[in-house]
Enzyme design. Sequence first.
Site, short mmCIF file in Angstrom:
data_model
loop_
_atom_site.label_atom_id
_atom_site.label_comp_id
_atom_site.label_asym_id
_atom_site.label_seq_id
_atom_site.Cartn_x
_atom_site.Cartn_y
_atom_site.Cartn_z
N ASP A 288 -1.29 7.91 -2.04
CA ASP A 288 -3.06 7.30 -1.81
C ASP A 288 -3.33 7.24 -0.84
O ASP A 288 -2.33 8.35 0.29
CB ASP A 288 -1.99 5.48 -1.96
N ASP B 184 -3.75 4.60 1.70
CA ASP B 184 -4.30 3.87 2.43
C ASP B 184 -5.21 3.00 2.66
O ASP B 184 -5.70 3.80 1.02
CB ASP B 184 -3.49 3.95 3.87
#
Length: 289
Positions: free
Chosen positions: A209, A211
């Site tokens: 991802d 973040d």
Amino acid sequence: MDTMIGVIGGSGLYEIEGLADADWVTLETPFGDPSDQILTGTLDGVKMAFLPRHGRGHVHSPTTVPYRANIHALKSLGVTDIISVSACGSFREEMAPGDFVIVDQFIDRTVSREKSFFGSGLVAHVSVAHPVCMRLAAACQAAAEASGVSVHMGGTYLAMEGPQFSSLAESKLYREVWGCDVIGMTNMPEAKLAREAEIDYASVAMITDYDSWHPHHGEVDIADIIATLGANSDNARALIARLPKLLGTTRDTCPHGCDRALDFAVMTAPEKRDPDMVAKLSTIAGRVL
């Protein structure tokens, strides 16, 4: 010296085709029990040891992982090289979900973990200026490239305590001010302890991802992370399967000195050393004690 590769990561990484003489072994250490049993075996003639960092079924949080017991257990088995594989968030647009980053630096922001085998009665200070063995990192890069994985060589890993993910303000701080590249919760104090144990260490960050800094991705979405983890695990197994041939069955002394980190590290005078500590550290530091 015979090569023995230790892999620390998720349970799914250990379903390696061709692993011979596979056996789950139970170990006890002076620092408590490891996260789980350790799967040992041989792959392409090279001894292997696989340790589920969080335990099978994910029973340990990043804070409660028994890091000292894990490294001690791998050292007692004869592991010479540790490959840490972990899910991470990315602070860089070009380090996209599904990519791998071969980490070469860390910023340790953990606060609730025992970070050294040494202590009162037997004090030692090792250098972690260069916490990753670049010989081992280069092998991980080559294995990733051969597996068709999009891999980035070099990056700074921000180790946070967790278990919560970052706030938006923290994410921006780590990315824009501190210049970090990836963020995770488990490589510290793991890397520091591997250095104290004189085991070569490399870290493979599997990006899941962005973040919370990314304007088009928002906060971390657990469902998206789990979906990406599946593909990452397949790629990680392919990477690990190529390492034995790259590293070989035997190895010379580490050119970077990772396996001699304790040469000048122990500060306590021999006559002042706590005998109980000396005994406790016989596996970790017996070479210099």
